[in-house]
Scaffold this motif. Structure first.
Motif, PDB file in Angstrom:
ATOM      1  N   ALA A   1       5.265   0.294 -36.735  1.00 12.98           N
ATOM      2  CA  ALA A   1       6.232  -0.649 -37.304  1.00 12.98           C
ATOM      3  C   ALA A   1       7.202   0.068 -38.245  1.00 12.98           C
ATOM      4  N   GLY A   2       6.691   0.971 -39.042  1.00 13.11           N
ATOM      5  CA  GLY A   2       7.552   1.704 -39.960  1.00 13.11           C
ATOM      6  C   GLY A   2       8.554   2.588 -39.241  1.00 13.11           C
ATOM      7  N   LEU A   3       8.093   3.303 -38.215  1.00 13.23           N
ATOM      8  CA  LEU A   3       8.977   4.221 -37.504  1.00 13.23           C
ATOM      9  C   LEU A   3       9.969   3.500 -36.596  1.00 13.23           C
TER      10      LEU A   3
ATOM     11  N   LEU B   1      21.278   5.842 -45.461  1.00 15.99           N
ATOM     12  CA  LEU B   1      21.483   7.211 -45.941  1.00 15.99           C
ATOM     13  C   LEU B   1      22.810   7.778 -45.468  1.00 15.99           C
ATOM     14  N   ARG B   2      23.236   7.405 -44.271  1.00 22.68           N
ATOM     15  CA  ARG B   2      24.505   7.899 -43.719  1.00 22.68           C
ATOM     16  C   ARG B   2      25.629   6.960 -44.112  1.00 22.68           C
ATOM     17  N   GLN B   3      26.212   7.189 -45.256  1.00 19.43           N
ATOM     18  CA  GLN B   3      27.326   6.378 -45.734  1.00 19.43           C
ATOM     19  C   GLN B   3      28.625   6.913 -45.161  1.00 19.43           C
TER      20      GLN B   3
ATOM     21  N   ILE C   1      16.663   1.518 -40.288  1.00 19.44           N
ATOM     22  CA  ILE C   1      17.387   0.855 -41.376  1.00 19.44           C
ATOM     23  C   ILE C   1      17.612   1.835 -42.526  1.00 19.44           C
ATOM     24  N   ALA C   2      16.586   2.600 -42.874  1.00 17.97           N
ATOM     25  CA  ALA C   2      16.714   3.580 -43.956  1.00 17.97           C
ATOM     26  C   ALA C   2      17.731   4.661 -43.600  1.00 17.97           C
ATOM     27  N   MET C   3      17.723   5.135 -42.373  1.00 23.40           N
ATOM     28  CA  MET C   3      18.667   6.178 -41.972  1.00 23.40           C
ATOM     29  C   MET C   3      20.103   5.651 -41.971  1.00 23.40           C
TER      30      MET C   3
ATOM     31  N   THR D   1      13.142  13.175 -44.020  1.00 23.94           N
ATOM     32  CA  THR D   1      13.409  12.574 -42.712  1.00 23.94           C
ATOM     33  C   THR D   1      13.065  11.096 -42.676  1.00 23.94           C
ATOM     34  N   ALA D   2      12.441  10.586 -43.702  1.00 25.01           N
ATOM     35  CA  ALA D   2      11.990   9.193 -43.788  1.00 25.01           C
ATOM     36  C   ALA D   2      10.900   8.879 -42.769  1.00 25.01           C
TER      37      ALA D   2
END
Length: 143
Positions: free
Chosen positions: A59-61, A72-74, A67-69, A23-24
């Motif tokens: 800050a991470g969440l 991941l969704r290309q 940005i990470a999600m 889930t990052a």
């Protein structure tokens, strides 16, 4: 037990949990726990460690996870070459049977055969390309 060891154990537990959830979120919390472990290792008090953990987690969440999600969704990959022809309509230019025939797909002539070997598709009919086998389009008539 030193405080930094507790933070490192928490980071490892969160990292392992992230492997199973993908889930990052838990991984970012594990990284925040490592930052808190670093503050504990340099000797800062527990309230500062908790503040570092809370701020880096937030800050991470809030910043990193979206940005990470997004990465991941290309988008769905586009089909190229003969794969792009499957599902397209075609026009019969020479009668199509279970053995042979000719069709026009987007301005190009292709050899073709009927999907069902008992079918005979007349000239001028519109067909759908079901699959491409080598240089032959396997087609089915539109109803």
């Amino acid at each position: 037990m030193d405080e930094w060891i507790i933070w490192v154990i928490l980071a490892v537990v969160l990292g392992v949990a992230e492997i199973f959830t993908v889930t990052a979120s838990l991984g970012l919390l594990g990284a925040a726990a490592l930052l808190a472990a670093a503050t504990a290792a340099i000797g800062l008090p527990v309230p500062i460690q908790l503040l570092v953990f809370a701020l880096s987690s937030a800050a991470g969440l809030i910043i990193v996870r979206p940005i990470a999600m997004r990465h991941l969704r290309q988008p769905q990959l586009q089909r190229f070459g003969v794969e792009a022809l499957v599902g397209k309509p075609a026009y019969v230019v020479r009668e199509v049977t279970g053995r042979d025939g000719r069709i026009r797909i987007g301005g190009e002539e292709w050899s073709a055969r009927a999907y069902d070997e008992s079918l005979v598709i007349p000239i001028g009919a519109t067909v759908d390309v079901m699959e491409i086998e080598g240089a032959t389009a396997v087609v089915y008539p539109r109803e």
